[in-house]
Design a protein around this motif. Structure first.
Motif, PDB file in Angstrom:
ATOM      1  N   ASN A   2       0.830  -1.198   0.000  1.00  0.00           N
ATOM      2  CA  ASN A   2       0.000   0.000   0.000  1.00  0.00           C
ATOM      3  C   ASN A   2       0.866   1.251   0.000  1.00  0.00           C
ATOM      4  O   ASN A   2       0.558   2.233  -0.699  1.00  0.00           O
ATOM      5  N   HIS A   3       1.960   1.227   0.752  1.00  0.00           N
ATOM      6  CA  HIS A   3       2.842   2.386   0.826  1.00  0.00           C
ATOM      7  C   HIS A   3       3.463   2.698  -0.540  1.00  0.00           C
ATOM      8  O   HIS A   3       3.490   3.852  -0.972  1.00  0.00           O
ATOM      9  N   VAL A   4       3.940   1.662  -1.217  1.00  0.00           N
ATOM     10  CA  VAL A   4       4.564   1.864  -2.527  1.00  0.00           C
ATOM     11  C   VAL A   4       3.543   2.382  -3.532  1.00  0.00           C
ATOM     12  O   VAL A   4       3.806   3.334  -4.290  1.00  0.00           O
ATOM     13  N   LEU A   5       2.373   1.780  -3.553  1.00  0.00           N
ATOM     14  CA  LEU A   5       1.340   2.192  -4.498  1.00  0.00           C
ATOM     15  C   LEU A   5       0.825   3.601  -4.173  1.00  0.00           C
ATOM     16  O   LEU A   5       0.492   4.372  -5.079  1.00  0.00           O
ATOM     17  N   LEU A   6       0.782   3.933  -2.902  1.00  0.00           N
ATOM     18  CA  LEU A   6       0.363   5.272  -2.501  1.00  0.00           C
ATOM     19  C   LEU A   6       1.364   6.325  -2.968  1.00  0.00           C
ATOM     20  O   LEU A   6       0.977   7.381  -3.484  1.00  0.00           O
ATOM     21  N   ALA A  29       3.288   6.082  -5.524  1.00  0.00           N
ATOM     22  CA  ALA A  29       3.128   6.197  -6.974  1.00  0.00           C
ATOM     23  C   ALA A  29       1.913   7.053  -7.319  1.00  0.00           C
ATOM     24  O   ALA A  29       1.967   7.895  -8.224  1.00  0.00           O
ATOM     25  N   THR A  30       0.834   6.859  -6.598  1.00  0.00           N
ATOM     26  CA  THR A  30      -0.379   7.644  -6.848  1.00  0.00           C
ATOM     27  C   THR A  30      -0.145   9.124  -6.616  1.00  0.00           C
ATOM     28  O   THR A  30      -0.500   9.972  -7.454  1.00  0.00           O
ATOM     29  N   ASN A  31       0.435   9.449  -5.485  1.00  0.00           N
ATOM     30  CA  ASN A  31       0.655  10.862  -5.162  1.00  0.00           C
ATOM     31  C   ASN A  31       1.599  11.529  -6.159  1.00  0.00           C
ATOM     32  O   ASN A  31       1.431  12.707  -6.493  1.00  0.00           O
ATOM     33  N   LEU A  85      -2.616  12.059  -0.792  1.00  0.00           N
ATOM     34  CA  LEU A  85      -3.429  11.095  -0.066  1.00  0.00           C
ATOM     35  C   LEU A  85      -2.597  10.389   0.996  1.00  0.00           C
ATOM     36  O   LEU A  85      -1.367  10.349   0.921  1.00  0.00           O
ATOM     37  N   THR A  86      -3.272   9.794   1.966  1.00  0.00           N
ATOM     38  CA  THR A  86      -2.585   9.060   3.026  1.00  0.00           C
ATOM     39  C   THR A  86      -2.859   7.560   2.983  1.00  0.00           C
ATOM     40  O   THR A  86      -2.225   6.798   3.700  1.00  0.00           O
ATOM     41  N   ASP A  87      -3.805   7.116   2.158  1.00  0.00           N
ATOM     42  CA  ASP A  87      -4.140   5.694   2.049  1.00  0.00           C
ATOM     43  C   ASP A  87      -4.677   5.448   0.646  1.00  0.00           C
ATOM     44  O   ASP A  87      -5.268   6.338   0.033  1.00  0.00           O
ATOM     45  N   VAL A 139      -3.342  -3.239  -9.483  1.00  0.00           N
ATOM     46  CA  VAL A 139      -3.496  -1.854  -9.039  1.00  0.00           C
ATOM     47  C   VAL A 139      -2.430  -0.981  -9.692  1.00  0.00           C
ATOM     48  O   VAL A 139      -2.719   0.121 -10.175  1.00  0.00           O
ATOM     49  N   LEU A 140      -1.184  -1.458  -9.727  1.00  0.00           N
ATOM     50  CA  LEU A 140      -0.101  -0.674 -10.335  1.00  0.00           C
ATOM     51  C   LEU A 140      -0.372  -0.436 -11.810  1.00  0.00           C
ATOM     52  O   LEU A 140      -0.166   0.684 -12.316  1.00  0.00           O
ATOM     53  N   ARG A 141      -0.838  -1.454 -12.529  1.00  0.00           N
ATOM     54  CA  ARG A 141      -1.161  -1.263 -13.947  1.00  0.00           C
ATOM     55  C   ARG A 141      -2.265  -0.215 -14.107  1.00  0.00           C
ATOM     56  O   ARG A 141      -2.232   0.590 -15.050  1.00  0.00           O
ATOM     57  N   THR A 142      -3.222  -0.231 -13.199  1.00  0.00           N
ATOM     58  CA  THR A 142      -4.295   0.760 -13.255  1.00  0.00           C
ATOM     59  C   THR A 142      -3.746   2.166 -13.045  1.00  0.00           C
ATOM     60  O   THR A 142      -4.094   3.104 -13.782  1.00  0.00           O
ATOM     61  N   LEU A 143      -2.875   2.329 -12.063  1.00  0.00           N
ATOM     62  CA  LEU A 143      -2.290   3.644 -11.793  1.00  0.00           C
ATOM     63  C   LEU A 143      -1.529   4.171 -13.006  1.00  0.00           C
ATOM     64  O   LEU A 143      -1.622   5.362 -13.346  1.00  0.00           O
ATOM     65  N   LEU A 144      -0.775   3.296 -13.665  1.00  0.00           N
ATOM     66  CA  LEU A 144       0.032   3.720 -14.807  1.00  0.00           C
ATOM     67  C   LEU A 144      -0.829   4.010 -16.031  1.00  0.00           C
ATOM     68  O   LEU A 144      -0.615   4.993 -16.742  1.00  0.00           O
ATOM     69  N   SER A 145      -1.816   3.164 -16.275  1.00  0.00           N
ATOM     70  CA  SER A 145      -2.623   3.324 -17.491  1.00  0.00           C
ATOM     71  C   SER A 145      -3.599   4.488 -17.391  1.00  0.00           C
ATOM     72  O   SER A 145      -3.995   5.066 -18.406  1.00  0.00           O
ATOM     73  N   GLU A 146      -4.009   4.841 -16.190  1.00  0.00           N
ATOM     74  CA  GLU A 146      -5.002   5.900 -16.017  1.00  0.00           C
ATOM     75  C   GLU A 146      -4.379   7.266 -15.745  1.00  0.00           C
ATOM     76  O   GLU A 146      -5.105   8.253 -15.606  1.00  0.00           O
ATOM     77  N   ARG A 147      -3.065   7.333 -15.651  1.00  0.00           N
ATOM     78  CA  ARG A 147      -2.429   8.609 -15.310  1.00  0.00           C
ATOM     79  C   ARG A 147      -2.677   9.646 -16.411  1.00  0.00           C
ATOM     80  O   ARG A 147      -2.866   9.288 -17.579  1.00  0.00           O
ATOM     81  N   PRO A 148      -2.690  10.904 -16.062  1.00  0.00           N
ATOM     82  CA  PRO A 148      -2.911  11.949 -17.069  1.00  0.00           C
ATOM     83  C   PRO A 148      -1.882  11.870 -18.199  1.00  0.00           C
ATOM     84  O   PRO A 148      -0.677  11.742 -17.958  1.00  0.00           O
ATOM     85  N   GLY A 149      -2.380  11.875 -19.434  1.00  0.00           N
ATOM     86  CA  GLY A 149      -1.494  11.825 -20.588  1.00  0.00           C
ATOM     87  C   GLY A 149      -1.175  10.446 -21.088  1.00  0.00           C
ATOM     88  O   GLY A 149      -0.583  10.296 -22.163  1.00  0.00           O
ATOM     89  N   ALA A 150      -1.566   9.400 -20.329  1.00  0.00           N
ATOM     90  CA  ALA A 150      -1.296   8.036 -20.784  1.00  0.00           C
ATOM     91  C   ALA A 150      -2.137   7.727 -22.012  1.00  0.00           C
ATOM     92  O   ALA A 150      -3.308   8.082 -22.084  1.00  0.00           O
ATOM     93  N   ARG A 151      -1.541   7.033 -22.963  1.00  0.00           N
ATOM     94  CA  ARG A 151      -2.238   6.731 -24.214  1.00  0.00           C
ATOM     95  C   ARG A 151      -3.503   5.934 -23.961  1.00  0.00           C
ATOM     96  O   ARG A 151      -4.544   6.168 -24.565  1.00  0.00           O
ATOM     97  N   SER A 152      -3.429   4.961 -23.010  1.00  0.00           N
ATOM     98  CA  SER A 152      -4.594   4.112 -22.777  1.00  0.00           C
ATOM     99  C   SER A 152      -5.727   4.866 -22.121  1.00  0.00           C
ATOM    100  O   SER A 152      -6.866   4.434 -22.134  1.00  0.00           O
TER     101      SER A 152
END
Length: 250
Positions: free
Chosen positions: A144-148, A150-152, A159-161, A227-240
């Motif tokens: 959760n810490h690593v993914l958090l 990446a999200t921030n 975010l904190t969680d 979850v990590l794939r979701t974070l990467l694919s949904e980020r602003p500017g991502a082609r997908s």
């Protein structure tokens, strides 16, 4: 624009807005009574989304709460169950929580407090003052810490969680959330879409309790990768992000 999380223990009586509680469940019959007996009066409808349970989950829910709406999910996965429940919900506000007893329904008024005071999406946090977890393992905490982080970083948030599925939002923003995930990654998808859409987000302290009985359907490693794939694919500017299909009704 994203607003920094606001934490408060002040809770006022809910307004005339109606509230739908969506509870996905698969073989949770022993846990249903504890969860349902604590649902506060501010909840107007409870939607149990059953994932092909082989135990007495559905009849137990009907026994504990005769007014419960039982809905069969149309495909596998927690994401599918939640999307099914969201589309069935009639309330102005939608609250989502698990059926295993790890989330206390008594906290629901705290979530509604922020929706009543101008926020659009409210999420529970185990890692702010007043929150905590009596169940999280070392591996889950690290993941959760690593993914958090990446999200921030990817979404310029604070975010904190992240990997905690106790949330509430305005039903009018369901289209903006544009949900299509099938599994546990739907929780990350909801948050990333809320951030990208500029919804006003608040975090509230939440105490994660141990599952009361049975085993979790969560698989830390494989679900973490999704979850990590979701974070990467949904980020602003991502082609997908621009090429992905629209929200499905199932």
């Amino acid at each position: 624009m994203y607003n920094d999380p606001i934490i408060s223990n002040e809770v006022e009586a809910p307004s005339a807005a109606t509230v739908s509680l969506v509870v996905p469940a698969r073989n949770e019959a022993p846990n249903i009574p504890w969860v349902f007996e604590q649902i506060p009066a501010c909840v107007d409808e409870v939607i149990l989304v059953d994932g092909d349970s082989t135990d007495a989950t559905v009849p137990m829910a009907q026994h504990c709460l005769p007014t419960v709406r039982n809905v069969q999910q149309s495909g596998p996965g927690k994401g599918n169950a939640l999307r099914t429940g969201f589309l069935e919900a009639k309330g102005d506000y939608i609250v989502m929580m698990d059926a295993d007893g790890s989330m206390s329904p008594a906290e629901i008024p705290h979530f509604l407090h922020f929706l009543e005071h101008g926020y659009d999406f409210v999420k529970g946090s185990r890692f702010v003052a007043g929150g905590g977890s009596l169940d999280i393992t070392r591996i889950r905490r690290m993941g959760n810490h690593v993914l958090l982080l990446a999200t921030n970083r990817l979404y310029h948030a604070s975010l904190t969680d992240l990997c905690y599925g106790y949330c509430a939002f305005r039903r009018s923003f369901l289209d903006q959330l544009d949900l299509h995930a099938a599994g546990f990654e739907i929780e990350a998808e909801m948050i990333t879409h809320a951030l990208r859409s500029g919804l006003r987000i608040a975090e509230v302290p939440s105490l994660e309790l141990p599952r009361r009985s049975g085993r979790s359907n969560l698989h830390a490693m494989s679900d973490g990768r999704r979850v990590l794939r979701t974070l990467l694919s949904e980020r602003p500017g991502a082609r997908s992000s621009t090429a992905r299909p629209g929200r499905s009704a199932s």
